[in-house]
Design an enzyme around this catalytic site. Structure first.
Site, PDB file in Angstrom:
ATOM      1  N   MET A  83       0.550  -1.069   0.183  1.00  0.00           N
ATOM      2  CA  MET A  83       0.747   0.064   0.121  1.00  0.00           C
ATOM      3  C   MET A  83       0.992   1.488   0.307  1.00  0.00           C
ATOM      4  O   MET A  83       0.564   2.244   0.045  1.00  0.00           O
ATOM      5  CB  MET A  83      -1.143  -0.098   0.626  1.00  0.00           C
ATOM      6  N   LEU A  92       6.689   2.826   1.465  1.00  0.00           N
ATOM      7  CA  LEU A  92       7.403   1.541   1.512  1.00  0.00           C
ATOM      8  C   LEU A  92       8.630   2.463   2.585  1.00  0.00           C
ATOM      9  O   LEU A  92       9.295   3.184   2.699  1.00  0.00           O
ATOM     10  CB  LEU A  92       7.970   1.583  -0.166  1.00  0.00           C
ATOM     11  N   HIS A  93       8.928   0.924   3.067  1.00  0.00           N
ATOM     12  CA  HIS A  93      10.258   0.742   4.101  1.00  0.00           C
ATOM     13  C   HIS A  93      11.304  -0.133   3.430  1.00  0.00           C
ATOM     14  O   HIS A  93      11.074  -0.975   2.725  1.00  0.00           O
ATOM     15  CB  HIS A  93       9.969   1.112   5.589  1.00  0.00           C
ATOM     16  N   HIS A 106       9.268  -3.547   3.156  1.00  0.00           N
ATOM     17  CA  HIS A 106       9.040  -3.658   1.662  1.00  0.00           C
ATOM     18  C   HIS A 106       9.848  -3.832   0.813  1.00  0.00           C
ATOM     19  O   HIS A 106       9.965  -5.299  -0.440  1.00  0.00           O
ATOM     20  CB  HIS A 106       8.374  -2.393   1.393  1.00  0.00           C
ATOM     21  N   GLN A 131     -10.246  -2.035   2.469  1.00  0.00           N
ATOM     22  CA  GLN A 131      -9.861  -3.114   3.457  1.00  0.00           C
ATOM     23  C   GLN A 131      -9.638  -1.909   4.933  1.00  0.00           C
ATOM     24  O   GLN A 131      -9.140  -2.778   5.851  1.00  0.00           O
ATOM     25  CB  GLN A 131      -8.424  -3.598   3.747  1.00  0.00           C
ATOM     26  N   GLU A 146       5.647 -11.350   7.367  1.00  0.00           N
ATOM     27  CA  GLU A 146       5.282 -12.746   8.697  1.00  0.00           C
ATOM     28  C   GLU A 146       4.720 -11.417   9.641  1.00  0.00           C
ATOM     29  O   GLU A 146       4.062 -11.737  10.872  1.00  0.00           O
ATOM     30  CB  GLU A 146       6.182 -13.315   9.504  1.00  0.00           C
ATOM     31  N   ASP A 149       2.544  -9.443   9.258  1.00  0.00           N
ATOM     32  CA  ASP A 149       0.620  -9.322   9.217  1.00  0.00           C
ATOM     33  C   ASP A 149       0.797 -11.229   9.214  1.00  0.00           C
ATOM     34  O   ASP A 149       0.075 -11.327   7.920  1.00  0.00           O
ATOM     35  CB  ASP A 149       0.135  -8.679   7.829  1.00  0.00           C
TER      36      ASP A 149
HETATM   37  O1  PAF Z   1      -0.324  -5.603   3.628  1.00  0.00           O
HETATM   38  C1  PAF Z   1      -0.393  -5.042   2.289  1.00  0.00           C
HETATM   39  O2  PAF Z   1      -0.210  -4.016   2.539  1.00  0.00           O
HETATM   40  C2  PAF Z   1      -1.569  -4.694   2.197  1.00  0.00           C
HETATM   41  O3  PAF Z   1      -2.564  -5.847   3.562  1.00  0.00           O
HETATM   42  C3  PAF Z   1      -1.903  -5.473   0.759  1.00  0.00           C
HETATM   43  C4  PAF Z   1      -1.398  -7.609   0.857  1.00  0.00           C
HETATM   44  C5  PAF Z   1      -0.894  -5.077   0.052  1.00  0.00           C
HETATM   45  C6  PAF Z   1      -3.167  -5.429   0.058  1.00  0.00           C
HETATM   46  O4  PAF Z   1      -3.609  -4.106  -0.192  1.00  0.00           O
END
Ligand code: PAF
Length: 283
Positions: A30, A33-34, A37, A61, A151, A153
């Site tokens: 989303m 970025l860090h 990512h 979401q 991980e 999440d």
């Molecule tokens: O983990 C995230 O950044 C988001 O939930 C994802 C997987 C990009 C879906 O929007």
């Protein structure tokens, strides 16, 4: 590095590469970025011929509209960070909601076998339907060989594994270790919003998880829960939302441990209105 905003351009680009038998790694994000990512992108580069990174703040979401409004949007610096990886094999996909969802932006109502009702699911109703729906769309657009998830999440990771099973999507889901600051704080795009005091307090989250791991062999889950609540009550900056010791297989919280079963501890904490989550493998 190419940046596509249009679905058709990305699809055409990937189709041409796939005709040449190239493998496609996918890192959905989303944005904001860090290093966490970037570690996923680097792993995907190492394991695939090309890598697609999507940057899309997915409205479906977010169960809290303020969180959606406040979510950092930093496309220009995100693209710069990715270009600093100096790889010719990265394609950025930065679509508008219409490119992803068409005219109807709604979530599919998924049954992930109960995984969606635990922890984050209890506190963020509809969240995993939104994640599942956007990933179904993105996997269809990108048609990746492998997709990479952190991980941090962990519940999301387990749900994505279930999603590709339900939707019969031919993509391999790869879980990658949590990337942490030197202080132990798990990297998250939301960390950018922490003020000085909150940032100073936040390493306590990982400290608690590490202590819980140490004590897991000798203390009961109930005792550990009590201990964690107490630690957070003593801290002015952080407010505990939940701490759970759960089975890795179904993410159900436990009171008593069983033999030959894998467990993880999960925590969600508020620093002001910023929600931080983390987890650790216990055995
Ligand atoms: O983990 C995230 O950044 C988001 O939930 C994802 C997987 C990009 C879906 O929007």
């Amino acid at each position: 590095m190419q940046v596509h905003e249009k679905r058709r351009d990305l699809v055409a680009n990937v189709a041409a590469l796939k005709r040449d038998q190239k493998t496609v790694g996918f890192v959905p994000t989303m944005g904001a970025l860090h290093k966490g990512h970037l570690a996923l992108v680097e792993r995907a580069i190492a394991e695939n011929d090309i890598v697609v990174t999507s940057i899309f703040v997915n409205p479906t979401q977010f169960n809290n509209s303020e969180d959606l409004v406040n979510y950092p949007r930093t496309l220009e610096s995100d693209v710069k960070l990715l270009s600093e990886l100096k790889s010719n094999d990265i394609i950025v996909f930065a679509p508008s909601p219409k490119e992803v969802y068409g005219d109807q932006m709604s979530s599919i109502n998924y049954n992930f076998g109960g995984l969606e009702n635990e922890m984050e699911g209890k506190f963020r109703p509809g969240h995993f339907d939104g994640v599942g729906t956007v990933l179904k769309h993105l996997f269809t657009i990108v048609s990746p060989t492998r997709a990479y998830f952190g991980e941090k999440d962990f519940q999301q990771l387990q749900i994505v594994r279930k999603l590709v099973e339900i939707e019969k999507m031919p993509v391999q889901i790869i879980g990658c270790p949590i990337y942490r600051e030197d202080s132990g704080l798990a990297l998250s795009s939301r960390n950018k919003r922490l003020n000085e005091k909150q940032l100073k307090a936040s390493p306590l989250i990982y400290k608690i998880l590490k202590q819980a791991k140490k004590d897991f062999g000798t203390k009961s889950a109930v005792k550990l829960n009590e201990w964690v609540s107490l630690q957070l009550k003593k801290n002015e900056e952080l407010k505990l939302e939940y701490f759970e010791i759960a089975k890795v297989s179904d993410l159900k919280s436990i009171k008593r441990k069983q033999k030959d079963t894998k467990y993880r501890a999960f925590i969600a904490v508020f620093a002001g209105d910023i929600r931080l989550i983390d987890n650790i493998a216990l055995n």
